[in-house]
Design an enzyme around this catalytic site. Structure first.
Site, short mmCIF file in Angstrom:
data_model
loop_
_atom_site.label_atom_id
_atom_site.label_comp_id
_atom_site.label_asym_id
_atom_site.label_seq_id
_atom_site.Cartn_x
_atom_site.Cartn_y
_atom_site.Cartn_z
N CYS A 252 113.76 115.76 77.35
CA CYS A 252 113.02 116.09 78.58
C CYS A 252 113.93 116.76 79.60
CB CYS A 252 112.44 114.83 79.21
SG CYS A 252 111.55 113.80 78.07
C1 BEZ Z 1 113.62 112.20 74.46
O1 BEZ Z 1 114.60 112.79 74.84
O2 BEZ Z 1 112.62 112.11 75.15
C2 BEZ Z 1 113.58 111.63 73.07
C3 BEZ Z 1 114.65 111.86 72.21
C4 BEZ Z 1 114.60 111.32 70.93
C5 BEZ Z 1 113.52 110.58 70.52
C6 BEZ Z 1 112.47 110.36 71.40
C7 BEZ Z 1 112.51 110.88 72.68
#
Ligand code: BEZ
Length: 213
Positions: free
Chosen positions: A46
């Site tokens: 994100c």
């Molecule tokens: C994330 O950065 O939102 C994320 C990374 C790996 C697995 C699930 C979410």
């Protein structure tokens, strides 16, 4: 609740955000909108998505698009995270992030898919047109960062369709030829709408240069 579908009216809402209380329709005004959700604050994928969206904010503005992110954390968490995004992605987040701690908007837009995660939102994208119709819905898994250049590309295609009655072919990129929509058959109208001419490959496949260039 029935899931939202293309051409449905985007539901309006009021919710806290990193830029104060925000009402969707007031925020969008007469602009196009991109509403996109994230699983949670302080997560790596994100962070890169929000940073890139800030970096290409001029591209969204050029297309008359307002950007709006959403995460199911509160305003304090958002503000701390925005500092991190600015620092690590060398940018300034200049659009609001909805603080959907009570999951009001996530529920309204069906952004929680319980078999993926009971509480966090998946990576949803809604493109909303100036009439508040939903024109694109994307759903990505939490572990895959989205391609925001693709979102810009789809907005280009939608805006060309609305303005010039053209569709865009496979893997189309800005400045490449486009397709005249099959519903347009009147010869006189075709001459006026496509002064650069068009090639009839098949009666249902008519190619013309991108009309706005
Ligand atoms: C994330 O950065 O939102 C994320 C990374 C790996 C697995 C699930 C979410």
């Amino acid at each position: 609740m029935t899931a939202l579908r293309l051409e449905d009216t985007a539901p309006d809402f009021e919710q806290h955000s990193s830029q104060g209380t925000l009402r969707l329709y007031d925020y969008l005004g007469d602009s196009w909108g991109v509403l996109f959700s994230h699983p949670a604050d302080f997560t790596p994928v994100c962070t890169t998505e929000l940073g890139y969206t800030a970096i290409v904010s001029g591209e969204f503005a050029k297309r008359n698009v307002k950007v709006l992110a959403l995460s199911v954390d509160d305003v304090d968490a958002h503000n701390g995270w925005i500092n991190d995004i600015n620092d690590t992605q060398n940018t300034t987040v200049n659009y609001p992030i909805i603080a959907d701690a009570d999951r009001k908007v996530a529920t309204l837009y069906d952004m929680i898919h319980p078999n993926a995660d009971n509480t966090a939102t998946v990576r949803s994208v809604f493109v909303i047109d100036p009439q508040k119709k939903i024109r694109l819905i994307l759903t990505y898994p939490a572990s895959t960062g989205r391609n925001f250049d693709e979102i810009l590309r789809v907005i280009d295609s939608l805006q060309l369709t609305d303005e010039y009655s053209v569709a865009t072919p496979v893997n189309w990129k800005h400045s490449e030829d486009v397709i005249i929509v099959p519903s347009l058959q009147d010869e006189a109208e075709l001459k006026v709408k496509f002064p650069k001419g068009y090639t009839v490959v098949r009666p249902y496949l008519r190619i013309t240069p991108q009309p706005d260039l």
